[in-house]
Structure formats: structure tokens, C-alpha cells
Design an enzyme around this catalytic site. Sequence first.
Site, PDB file in Angstrom:
ATOM      1  N   LYS A 211       0.842  -1.206   0.000  1.00  0.00           N
ATOM      2  CA  LYS A 211       0.000   0.000   0.000  1.00  0.00           C
ATOM      3  C   LYS A 211       0.878   1.256   0.000  1.00  0.00           C
ATOM      4  O   LYS A 211       0.695   2.156  -0.799  1.00  0.00           O
ATOM      5  CB  LYS A 211      -0.915  -0.039   1.229  1.00  0.00           C
ATOM      6  CG  LYS A 211      -1.829   1.149   1.336  1.00  0.00           C
ATOM      7  CD  LYS A 211      -2.785   1.000   2.512  1.00  0.00           C
ATOM      8  CE  LYS A 211      -3.483   2.321   2.792  1.00  0.00           C
ATOM      9  NZ  LYS A 211      -4.427   2.250   3.909  1.00  0.00           N
ATOM     10  N   GLU A 217      10.526  -4.648   4.445  1.00  0.00           N
ATOM     11  CA  GLU A 217      10.611  -6.056   4.041  1.00  0.00           C
ATOM     12  C   GLU A 217      10.299  -6.204   2.551  1.00  0.00           C
ATOM     13  O   GLU A 217      11.003  -6.900   1.808  1.00  0.00           O
ATOM     14  CB  GLU A 217       9.607  -6.918   4.832  1.00  0.00           C
ATOM     15  CG  GLU A 217       9.904  -7.066   6.308  1.00  0.00           C
ATOM     16  CD  GLU A 217       9.230  -6.016   7.175  1.00  0.00           C
ATOM     17  OE1 GLU A 217       8.974  -4.893   6.665  1.00  0.00           O
ATOM     18  OE2 GLU A 217       8.979  -6.302   8.357  1.00  0.00           O
ATOM     19  N   GLY A 272      -4.858  -1.885   4.968  1.00  0.00           N
ATOM     20  CA  GLY A 272      -4.072  -3.028   4.490  1.00  0.00           C
ATOM     21  C   GLY A 272      -4.746  -4.361   4.779  1.00  0.00           C
ATOM     22  O   GLY A 272      -4.832  -5.238   3.922  1.00  0.00           O
ATOM     23  N   ARG A 273      -5.249  -4.526   5.983  1.00  0.00           N
ATOM     24  CA  ARG A 273      -5.838  -5.814   6.363  1.00  0.00           C
ATOM     25  C   ARG A 273      -7.243  -5.999   5.803  1.00  0.00           C
ATOM     26  O   ARG A 273      -7.891  -7.010   6.063  1.00  0.00           O
ATOM     27  CB  ARG A 273      -5.812  -5.977   7.884  1.00  0.00           C
ATOM     28  CG  ARG A 273      -6.411  -4.821   8.656  1.00  0.00           C
ATOM     29  CD  ARG A 273      -6.023  -4.882  10.123  1.00  0.00           C
ATOM     30  NE  ARG A 273      -6.469  -3.729  10.890  1.00  0.00           N
ATOM     31  CZ  ARG A 273      -5.791  -2.592  11.015  1.00  0.00           C
ATOM     32  NH1 ARG A 273      -4.642  -2.438  10.387  1.00  0.00           N
ATOM     33  NH2 ARG A 273      -6.260  -1.606  11.752  1.00  0.00           N
ATOM     34  N   GLU A 358      -4.711  -6.686  14.756  1.00  0.00           N
ATOM     35  CA  GLU A 358      -4.187  -5.372  14.381  1.00  0.00           C
ATOM     36  C   GLU A 358      -5.305  -4.327  14.475  1.00  0.00           C
ATOM     37  O   GLU A 358      -5.047  -3.148  14.726  1.00  0.00           O
ATOM     38  CB  GLU A 358      -3.598  -5.403  12.958  1.00  0.00           C
ATOM     39  CG  GLU A 358      -2.713  -4.212  12.649  1.00  0.00           C
ATOM     40  CD  GLU A 358      -1.865  -4.375  11.390  1.00  0.00           C
ATOM     41  OE1 GLU A 358      -0.675  -4.750  11.485  1.00  0.00           O
ATOM     42  OE2 GLU A 358      -2.389  -4.132  10.294  1.00  0.00           O
ATOM     43  N   HIS A 389      -5.400 -33.264  17.881  1.00  0.00           N
ATOM     44  CA  HIS A 389      -4.292 -34.099  18.386  1.00  0.00           C
ATOM     45  C   HIS A 389      -3.160 -33.257  18.940  1.00  0.00           C
ATOM     46  O   HIS A 389      -2.051 -33.740  19.116  1.00  0.00           O
ATOM     47  CB  HIS A 389      -3.796 -35.016  17.266  1.00  0.00           C
ATOM     48  CG  HIS A 389      -4.869 -35.948  16.807  1.00  0.00           C
ATOM     49  ND1 HIS A 389      -5.110 -37.164  17.397  1.00  0.00           N
ATOM     50  CD2 HIS A 389      -5.812 -35.802  15.845  1.00  0.00           C
ATOM     51  CE1 HIS A 389      -6.141 -37.743  16.803  1.00  0.00           C
ATOM     52  NE2 HIS A 389      -6.587 -36.939  15.857  1.00  0.00           N
ATOM     53  N   LYS A 513       9.338  -0.964  14.008  1.00  0.00           N
ATOM     54  CA  LYS A 513       9.930  -0.654  12.695  1.00  0.00           C
ATOM     55  C   LYS A 513      11.039   0.388  12.854  1.00  0.00           C
ATOM     56  O   LYS A 513      12.120   0.256  12.288  1.00  0.00           O
ATOM     57  CB  LYS A 513       8.862  -0.056  11.766  1.00  0.00           C
ATOM     58  CG  LYS A 513       7.807  -1.020  11.294  1.00  0.00           C
ATOM     59  CD  LYS A 513       6.941  -0.296  10.258  1.00  0.00           C
ATOM     60  CE  LYS A 513       5.659  -1.032   9.976  1.00  0.00           C
ATOM     61  NZ  LYS A 513       4.749  -0.287   9.121  1.00  0.00           N
TER      62      LYS A 513
HETATM   63  O1  F6P Z   1       3.144  -3.069   9.780  1.00  0.00           O
HETATM   64  C1  F6P Z   1       1.787  -3.095   9.634  1.00  0.00           C
HETATM   65  C2  F6P Z   1       1.344  -2.778   8.251  1.00  0.00           C
HETATM   66  O2  F6P Z   1       1.283  -1.405   8.081  1.00  0.00           O
HETATM   67  C3  F6P Z   1       0.020  -3.442   7.971  1.00  0.00           C
HETATM   68  O3  F6P Z   1      -1.057  -2.736   8.448  1.00  0.00           O
HETATM   69  C4  F6P Z   1       0.075  -3.588   6.497  1.00  0.00           C
HETATM   70  O4  F6P Z   1      -0.867  -4.522   6.064  1.00  0.00           O
HETATM   71  C5  F6P Z   1       1.498  -4.029   6.318  1.00  0.00           C
HETATM   72  O5  F6P Z   1       2.224  -3.287   7.269  1.00  0.00           O
HETATM   73  C6  F6P Z   1       2.063  -3.841   4.943  1.00  0.00           C
HETATM   74  O6  F6P Z   1       2.022  -2.518   4.542  1.00  0.00           O
HETATM   75  P1  F6P Z   1       2.195  -2.111   3.033  1.00  0.00           P
HETATM   76  O7  F6P Z   1       1.091  -2.711   2.244  1.00  0.00           O
HETATM   77  O8  F6P Z   1       2.170  -0.611   3.009  1.00  0.00           O
HETATM   78  O9  F6P Z   1       3.528  -2.637   2.565  1.00  0.00           O
END
Ligand code: F6P
Length: 549
Positions: A211, A217, A272-273, A358, A389, A513
Site C-alpha cells: 500500500k 521487508e 491493508g488488512r 491489528e 491431536h 519498525k
Molecule cells: O506493519 C503493519 C502494516 O502497516 C500493515 O497494516 C500492512 O498490512 C502491512 O504493514 C504492509 O504494509 P504495506 O502494504 O504498506 O507494505
Amino acid sequence: MNADGRTRLNRTPEWTALAKHREELGEVRLRELFAADPGRGTGYTLRVGDLYVDYSKHLVTDDTLRLLRELAVATDVSGLRDAMFRGERINTTEDRAVLHTALRAPRDAVIEVDGENVVPGVHAVLDRMAGFAQQVRSGEWTGHTGRRIRNVVNIGIGGSDLGPAMAYEALRAFTDRDLTVRFVSNVDGADLHEAVRDLDPAETLFIVASKTFTTIETVTNATSARSWLLAALGDEKAVAAHFVALSTNAEKVADFGIDTANMFEFWDWVGGRYSFDSAIGLSLMIAIGPDRFREMLDGFRIVDEHFRTAPAEANAPLLMGLLGIWYNNFHDAQSHAVLPYSHYLSKFTAYLQQLDMESNGKYVGRDGREVEWQTGPVVWGTPGTNGQHAYYQLIHQGTKLIPADFIGFARPVDGLSDELKAQHDLLMANFFAQTQALAFGKTPDEVRGEGVPEELVPHKTFKGDHPTTTILARELTPSVLGQLVALYEHKVFVQGAVWNIDSFDQWGVELGKVLAKRVEPALTEGADVPGLDASTKALVAAYRELRGR
Ligand code: F6P
């Protein structure tokens, strides 16, 4: 009274009435509730679209449900719901509208943000995604060397990974089996390594999903993926044929080197979620095809409409949200298990963890004050029967109350052999047996009746009264998946509304972060990072020593 004009939740008469009711009810015995009301097994059920929701095995009476609904009225859940559907900026700490429901609105709907109808834009992107997905699926979209794309690798994390990864697994039976679709999220280089090691770069498309397009990452993995591609194809121009982006941030996409003509956009009013039915679902759409993707959106819409219009007594997300509050706030339950009896839903609970935790893992209310009540539970679970199990022992005979949702299907998906299809009844026998055992247990007398020696009777007794919701559907289709996800999205909404927290921000993930960025030079260069606490300093030193450089 709060700054926002609301009485603090735990001082409302409705909250107090629930607390009193809880005390008066004492230990609820499900056996007694069922004995007193022979119609409970059918009466305490709801139908929503293709979902049959049974809430009879909950520690509630008609009075409990009425009092919970009164709490929802007092906290104006429906007012906030309507504001969300109207596109008001209910995400107050980020000053944003919350409009994932617009992602599945019909073409002719009108939903305005700042006076602009967002629905045409939603459909324009869906149409572009469909065109692109068809090109990839048909082989018309080729890689830099002219070979057709056979591998799709989605690079993203959190909401830019969990949703499409979960839905891809869930709908595997509907996917084009000639395509290899993988998801890379972890900044641990092993993730990308394992995802691409057996792929041919000339046949691989990377979908970079972010987003913000600033997530470390994702940007790091995308950079490494580009190096992997260029090492094989040796030409910068290859990036255009092998990389597309899904983002709200065109500038950063361009900075990364992806042509914005190859970008599928979405908007800041999509959390995002809550985003896998936006452009973030492109990998899924390529896998299942645009028609199936649209069926999934239709499924979401069925539950959106239900949530918006169904009366409180028959409103499934409202009911599920309120039942969660009953256990969380009046029974001190700390967690909530989601137990799908479908191998295809193996990532469903992990997806819900972000959606729920979240969203509602907050200790500060909308009014900026610390809450004085419990908010979001720990959400956990894995598909049955595996969990039986492993950890079901604790649910049955442990000391904790763990409300659980059981999700199952009447039919296995197509494509299984007859022999494997026949296993489905055994799977579902377990499904029904577990909720039965959890609810009704086994009394000491029943155990004695089986001839069990007296000293073992306490060990073999099951107290029961472990509450569960059962959600049953005919089969796991794209539409049913959409319905299930929307059901949980709105359940989470209801809880956040009652707890008076902003379910749509996530400030709690920021500190980690920031600190990671600060600590990194200490690892890479041995830099003396100011402000490192003594423990972290020692750990970094140990790390560097163990690493050997
Ligand atoms: O670290 C949390 C977050 O901001 C989430 O809410 C989001 O889904 C994820 O990181 C990834 O963010 P992006 O889509 O901006 O890479």
C-alpha cells in the site's frame, strides 16, 4: 462522560446490567439450557447468504442476547456502521474513510469520499486487473525473452500478503493448475530463496504488493528479486515485463523502477488488512480468473448488505461481535479460537489474526484515554482435525475458557478422488463431535456407567460448557469465502465500535519498525548506536561474536 460526549463504556447502565446479569446467571449449564428449550438447536441459528450460523452452544439466554443488543444500541454500533458505509472519516487517528465495502459495491452504486464517487474508480481498476489477469492466463503477456509466464510471485507483507495468500490456498481447487503461484513476505532471505530457487526467471512475474511502497521487508525482497531476475536476463528492460506493482503510492513505485503503467492502484481508504479484494488481490485473480474473483466480491457484498440491513436479532456479524464481548469482558476469556475443518482454510486463522488483532489490539480509546475494559482477544487456531491431536486437550479440560468458531462444509471441493471424497464424512463427524463434547461434556456418572475405576473418574470427566459457534456452508466456493471474510470483518468492526477504539489504525507496529532501522547499523557495521539499552547492546555483541565477523 468522555470528551466525545459518550459515557465511558463501563459506566453505562447497559454495561452494568450485563455485569449484574453475568453474576446472576452464575455457572451456566448448556445441558440445562437445552433441556429447558427443545427449540434451542434450531432457534439459536441464523442464515446469511450461504452460511448457516449456529450459536445455540453459547453460555447465553434470551436475556443475555437482549442485554448485549442493548449495549450495541447504547454504543451506537449502527450509527458508526452507517457512517462507515457512507464514507465518513471514521478512522479518526489517520483522518481517513474506511471503505473496503466500496471495493465490492456494484458498478452503479454511488459512494462518495470528499464529494467524489469512488465506485467508478474501483471498477476501472478491477477491469484493468481482469484484462491483465487474462493476458497472463492466456499466455498473451510474455516475459522479456518472449516466453509465457508460468510463475507468479507476490511480494508483500501483512495485509499485502496474508489476504491473497490465504485466499489462494482457500480457492486452490479453482486455480489454474498450470501456474505456480507463491507468496514471499519475510525479510529472512530464505523466504525469497525458497520461493524462486526452482523457477525460471524468464517465465516469472513478480507482483510487488505494498500500500505504502515503503515497507522495508517488501522493498528489500523486491530489490533482491530484481537482482535475481537481472542476473539471469541481463537487461534492465526486463523489469517492465516481469514486475508489476499494487500500491497507493505511484511516486515510490516509479522510484523503485516499475513503470506506473504496470501499477494497479488502490486508495488510502482501504486498510491493508481489508485490502485483498482490491488490487492487492491481483495474484489471486490471476490464479482463479476474473470471473471467480468477481464471484468472491459478490459473496462479500451479500454479507455487507446483511450487516447493513438485517435487524439486530438476525444480524450475524453483530451477534458474533457481541458474543465475543460477552466472553472477553464478562467471562475474562483471553483468547478466541477459529478452527476451520477444511484443509483449504489452512491460512484462514493467520489471516484473521491480522484482521482482528491489528484492528482491535488497542488500549487507547477514540477519546484518547486509556480504556478501562478489555479489548481484542488473542486469535488463534489451525485446521481440524490436526488441532484435536495437539491443543484441544486444553480447550476441553484446561483451566481457561476459550470460545471457538468451528467452520465446516457439507461437501468436499471438486477434484478429489471418490475415495478421498468419502473421507469428508469422517472429517465432519469430528467437527460435530467436538462442538458436542465441548458443550455437553461427560458427567462423572456417565463415566462411572462405562465401568471406569473410581480413581480415574475425575480424569475422564468433561465439564463441558465450552462455548462454540458453528458456521456451516455447502461448499467452499469463491462466494462463500467472500461471505466468511466479510462476516469476520464486520464482527471485528462491531467489537471496535463497542469498545470505542479506532479499529482502522495500527500505530502499535510503528515503534518496532523504527527501532529495527536504528539497530541495523549496530549489526552490519558494529556502529555504536546511541540509546541502546544494556540488554540489547549485549545481545547485539553476542550476535556479532556468534556470526563471526
Ligand atoms: O506493519 C503493519 C502494516 O502497516 C500493515 O497494516 C500492512 O498490512 C502491512 O504493514 C504492509 O504494509 P504495506 O502494504 O504498506 O507494505
